[in-house]
Design an enzyme around this catalytic site. Structure first.
Site, PDB file in Angstrom:
ATOM      1  N   HIS A  78      -0.681  -1.300  -4.332  1.00 11.77           N
ATOM      2  CA  HIS A  78      -1.947  -0.760  -4.199  1.00 11.77           C
ATOM      3  C   HIS A  78      -2.076   0.623  -3.769  1.00 11.77           C
ATOM      4  CE1 HIS A  78      -5.993  -1.529  -2.099  1.00 11.77           C
ATOM      5  NE2 HIS A  78      -5.475  -0.561  -1.455  1.00 11.77           N
ATOM      6  N   SER A  92       1.142  -0.838   7.023  1.00 14.78           N
ATOM      7  CA  SER A  92       2.038  -0.593   8.386  1.00 14.78           C
ATOM      8  C   SER A  92       2.139  -1.608   8.997  1.00 14.78           C
ATOM      9  CB  SER A  92       1.353   0.729   9.065  1.00 14.78           C
ATOM     10  OG  SER A  92       0.144   0.217   9.318  1.00 14.78           O
ATOM     11  N   ASP A 119      -7.827  -5.737   2.720  1.00 12.62           N
ATOM     12  CA  ASP A 119      -7.135  -4.312   3.008  1.00 12.62           C
ATOM     13  C   ASP A 119      -7.387  -3.663   4.245  1.00 12.62           C
ATOM     14  OD1 ASP A 119      -7.197  -1.402   0.996  1.00 12.62           O
ATOM     15  OD2 ASP A 119      -6.198  -1.877   2.859  1.00 12.62           O
ATOM     16  N   GLY A 120      -6.382  -3.350   5.414  1.00 14.47           N
ATOM     17  CA  GLY A 120      -6.650  -2.912   6.500  1.00 14.47           C
ATOM     18  C   GLY A 120      -5.957  -3.828   7.707  1.00 14.47           C
ATOM     19  N   GLY A 154      -9.796   4.543   5.386  1.00  9.57           N
ATOM     20  CA  GLY A 154      -9.343   5.864   5.654  1.00  9.57           C
ATOM     21  C   GLY A 154      -8.928   6.431   7.012  1.00  9.57           C
ATOM     22  N   ASP A 214      -4.273   3.876  -2.803  1.00  8.48           N
ATOM     23  CA  ASP A 214      -5.523   4.429  -2.242  1.00  8.48           C
ATOM     24  C   ASP A 214      -5.867   5.866  -2.585  1.00  8.48           C
ATOM     25  OD1 ASP A 214      -4.444   2.491   0.430  1.00  8.48           O
ATOM     26  OD2 ASP A 214      -6.253   2.261  -0.567  1.00  8.48           O
ATOM     27  N   HIS A 262      -7.502   1.636  -5.284  1.00  2.09           N
ATOM     28  CA  HIS A 262      -8.760   1.596  -4.516  1.00  2.09           C
ATOM     29  C   HIS A 262      -9.252   2.886  -4.368  1.00  2.09           C
ATOM     30  CE1 HIS A 262      -9.952   0.492  -0.136  1.00  2.09           C
ATOM     31  NE2 HIS A 262     -11.058   0.608  -0.847  1.00  2.09           N
ATOM     32  N   SER A 297       0.841  -1.175   0.125  1.00  2.00           N
ATOM     33  CA  SER A 297       0.075   0.040  -0.108  1.00  2.00           C
ATOM     34  C   SER A 297       0.777   1.411  -0.016  1.00  2.00           C
ATOM     35  CB  SER A 297      -0.902  -0.007   1.063  1.00  2.00           C
ATOM     36  OG  SER A 297      -1.703   1.316   1.328  1.00  2.00           O
TER      37      SER A 297
HETATM   38  C1  DX5 Z   1      -7.770   2.454   3.876  1.00  2.00           C
HETATM   39  C2  DX5 Z   1      -6.379   1.950   3.037  1.00  2.00           C
HETATM   40  C3  DX5 Z   1      -5.509   1.221   4.162  1.00  2.00           C
HETATM   41  C4  DX5 Z   1      -4.072   1.235   3.673  1.00  2.00           C
HETATM   42  C5  DX5 Z   1      -3.385  -0.137   4.433  1.00  2.00           C
HETATM   43  O1  DX5 Z   1      -7.491   3.309   4.877  1.00  2.00           O
HETATM   44  O2  DX5 Z   1      -6.692   1.067   1.958  1.00  2.00           O
HETATM   45  O3  DX5 Z   1      -6.275   0.205   4.602  1.00  2.00           O
HETATM   46  O4  DX5 Z   1      -4.286   0.696   2.260  1.00  2.00           O
HETATM   47  O5  DX5 Z   1      -3.354   0.214   5.756  1.00  2.00           O
HETATM   48  P1  DX5 Z   1      -2.775  -0.667   6.974  1.00  2.00           P
HETATM   49  O6  DX5 Z   1      -2.389  -2.107   6.395  1.00  2.00           O
HETATM   50  O7  DX5 Z   1      -1.550  -0.125   7.342  1.00  2.00           O
HETATM   51  O8  DX5 Z   1      -3.814  -0.781   7.868  1.00  2.00           O
HETATM   52 ZN    ZN Z   2      -6.781   0.378  -0.138  1.00  2.00          ZN
END
Ligand code: DX5
Ligand code: ZN
Length: 236
Positions: free
Chosen positions: A35, A203, A180-181, A144, A37, A68, A10
């Protein structure tokens, strides 16, 4: 490593003041997908990357752009991504009044289609469009809020991945599941064994600060293999 699984770093979690360096580091680690965002600040109170940033990134790398979109005006951002040229465009069903139209718009441009669901959105919204989608992206945190360290992965993450995997299999489809997340070094094994195919690495995995990106990738791959073995053992 098994080709079923894609690690999708990401880029919003990389060093945004040295993006080209970050992209080269990801490429040198042998990864082929980014990826990306796009958050409009209104769908969620965040705006990590701009359209021009993506336009510039497109000029410096041939990596697969897995975009995304998290916005309240999906058509605008879909058109912009089609103009730039990306490999996959994923938009949220919760903010789309013309879902079927957006799917056709993306497919017409020979681009993979993804539909994204917020954590609490039921899978039933996929009933009529799942066969047209290349990918379903399951948000495992509230979108987000990735930079809010208090934001944790929802407790039903693995169950939802499992339920979606069963739904796809029941329809005889080969739709990919993207997660994702907070896809972390600790949760990857479970998520892969539940059926996840594309892992958005942020992260809590690839960009985890206490290790190098290359070392984190190795740890991820170990967890992925354990997850695949667990899935194989379960399916017999
Ligand atoms: C939405 C984004 C996040 C990011 C990944 O906020 O899509 O999910 O890509 O974030 P991590 O893996 O650090 O939660
Ligand atoms: Zn994402």
């Amino acid at each position: 490593m098994q080709e079923r699984i894609t690690i999708a770093p990401s880029i919003m979690c990389a060093d945004l003041c040295n993006l080209e360096k970050s992209v080269k580091e990801i490429e040198n680690a042998g990864l082929d997908t980014l990826h990306i965002d796009i958050i409009d600040g209104s769908f969620s109170p965040s705006m990590p990357l701009g359209i021009s940033t993506i336009e510039q990134l497109r000029k410096i790398t041939d990596m697969n752009f897995d975009v995304h979109i998290m916005s309240n005006d999906n058509e605008f951002f879909i058109q912009e991504m089609l103009r730039i040229g990306v490999e996959q465009i994923t938009f949220h069903l919760e903010t789309s009044s013309h879902i079927d139209r957006y799917i056709n718009l993306i497919k017409k441009h020979d681009t993979k289609v993804g539909v994204a669901l917020n954590p609490a959105t039921p899978l039933s919204v996929l009933d009529y469009v799942l066969p047209q989608c290349d990918t379903v992206l399951l948000m495992l945190i509230n979108p987000g809020f990735a930079t809010d360290k208090g934001e944790k992965q929802v407790s039903y993450a693995t169950k939802k991945v499992n339920d979606l995997s069963k739904l796809i299999k029941s329809k005889g489809l080969d739709t990919r599941i993207e997660v994702d997340g907070r896809v972390s070094l600790d949760t990857i094994e479970e998520l892969v064994s539940a059926g996840a195919d594309i892992l958005v690495a942020g992260s809590t995995s690839l960009f985890k600060s206490n290790n190098s990106l290359a070392d984190n990738k190795e740890i991820m791959e170990e967890s992925i293999l354990k997850g695949l073995n667990k899935e194989a053992a379960f399916n017999g």
